[in-house]
Design a protein around this motif. Structure first.
Motif, PDB file in Angstrom:
ATOM      1  N   SER A  49      26.256  33.740  30.840  1.00 44.40           N
ATOM      2  CA  SER A  49      26.486  35.165  30.705  1.00 44.40           C
ATOM      3  C   SER A  49      25.195  35.877  30.301  1.00 44.40           C
ATOM      4  O   SER A  49      25.075  36.382  29.197  1.00 44.40           O
ATOM      5  CB  SER A  49      27.583  35.376  29.652  1.00 44.40           C
ATOM      6  OG  SER A  49      27.878  36.714  29.517  1.00 44.40           O
ATOM      7  N   LYS A  72      35.223  34.696  38.986  1.00 45.04           N
ATOM      8  CA  LYS A  72      36.300  34.057  38.232  1.00 45.04           C
ATOM      9  C   LYS A  72      36.316  32.553  38.488  1.00 45.04           C
ATOM     10  O   LYS A  72      36.574  31.772  37.600  1.00 45.04           O
ATOM     11  CB  LYS A  72      37.658  34.666  38.595  1.00 45.04           C
ATOM     12  CG  LYS A  72      38.788  34.071  37.782  1.00 45.04           C
ATOM     13  CD  LYS A  72      40.079  34.792  37.951  1.00 45.04           C
ATOM     14  CE  LYS A  72      41.116  34.165  37.016  1.00 45.04           C
ATOM     15  NZ  LYS A  72      42.410  34.809  37.167  1.00 45.04           N
ATOM     16  N   ALA A  83      35.962  38.555  37.633  1.00 46.82           N
ATOM     17  CA  ALA A  83      36.647  38.741  36.356  1.00 46.82           C
ATOM     18  C   ALA A  83      35.817  39.604  35.431  1.00 46.82           C
ATOM     19  O   ALA A  83      34.614  39.387  35.281  1.00 46.82           O
ATOM     20  CB  ALA A  83      36.912  37.386  35.701  1.00 46.82           C
ATOM     21  N   ASN A  85      35.070  39.953  31.925  1.00 46.93           N
ATOM     22  CA  ASN A  85      35.184  39.079  30.758  1.00 46.93           C
ATOM     23  C   ASN A  85      34.645  39.758  29.509  1.00 46.93           C
ATOM     24  O   ASN A  85      34.013  39.138  28.680  1.00 46.93           O
ATOM     25  CB  ASN A  85      34.461  37.751  31.015  1.00 46.93           C
ATOM     26  CG  ASN A  85      35.190  36.918  32.041  1.00 46.93           C
ATOM     27  OD1 ASN A  85      36.411  36.907  32.083  1.00 46.93           O
ATOM     28  ND2 ASN A  85      34.449  36.237  32.894  1.00 46.93           N
ATOM     29  N   LEU A 120      41.346  40.746  34.803  1.00 48.21           N
ATOM     30  CA  LEU A 120      40.939  40.767  33.397  1.00 48.21           C
ATOM     31  C   LEU A 120      42.130  40.429  32.519  1.00 48.21           C
ATOM     32  O   LEU A 120      43.277  40.425  32.965  1.00 48.21           O
ATOM     33  CB  LEU A 120      40.351  42.136  33.009  1.00 48.21           C
ATOM     34  CG  LEU A 120      41.219  43.378  33.204  1.00 48.21           C
ATOM     35  CD1 LEU A 120      42.144  43.619  32.015  1.00 48.21           C
ATOM     36  CD2 LEU A 120      40.331  44.588  33.420  1.00 48.21           C
TER      37      LEU A 120
END
Length: 164
Positions: A49, A72, A83, A85, A120
């Motif tokens: 991330s 995802k 997604a 996140n 989500l």
């Protein structure tokens, strides 16, 4: 209404201190996990991330929010499903349309990538976020009853999705 002083851009490494501050102060028991904001944290970004997974909101030259968008699934059959996140706005910057601007930008980014769906999770207790997501076309796709125990209360997790 979106504040015309809000701009959305891709995150860069130098945003990390501001993003960490938002991460540690924007969540409460209705929206996040208290255990995730306890103690010291070295940084905001991680291997999975990094800055490239984040769009940030800037208000008056200050980073005031972020949204994290990732694939995802890591296999080709799940291609096209992205997604969210994490979406957070600094407490003192709420009410300027920042969450809405971030969701609009993430939809544009997903369309640019050729995605077919954005998904989500949100706590059932987070009514403010749920209303925001619904205004942006997200619909409840599933309910995970009593998924979390937060401050002694059982909290459902909702899966929401937007089809592009």
């Amino acid at each position: 209404m979106t504040d015309n002083r809000v701009t959305i851009r891709r995150a860069v490494e130098s945003d990390e201190p501001a993003l960490l501050d938002i991460e540690l102060t924007a969540w409460d028991a209705s929206s996040g996990f208290p255990s995730m904001t306890e103690g010291e944290r070295a940084g905001f970004f991680s291997d999975r991330s990094g800055p490239d997974a984040h769009l940030v909101a800037v208000l008056d030259d200050r980073v005031v929010g972020y949204i994290r968008l990732q694939d995802k699934y890591r296999f080709r059959e799940g291609a096209g499903v992205l997604a969210v996140n994490g979406l957070a706005v600094a407490v003192d910057a709420r009410g300027h349309g920042i969450g809405s601007a971030l969701l609009t930008a993430v939809t544009e980014e997903a369309e640019r990538r050729g995605a077919r769906k954005i998904t989500l999770h949100v706590h059932s207790s987070n009514t403010v976020a749920r209303r925001l997501y619904e205004r942006h076309g997200y619909q409840v796709e599933g309910t995970h009853p009593r998924e979390f125990l937060i401050d002694g209360e059982e909290v459902d997790s909702l899966t929401l999705a937007k089809f592009l």
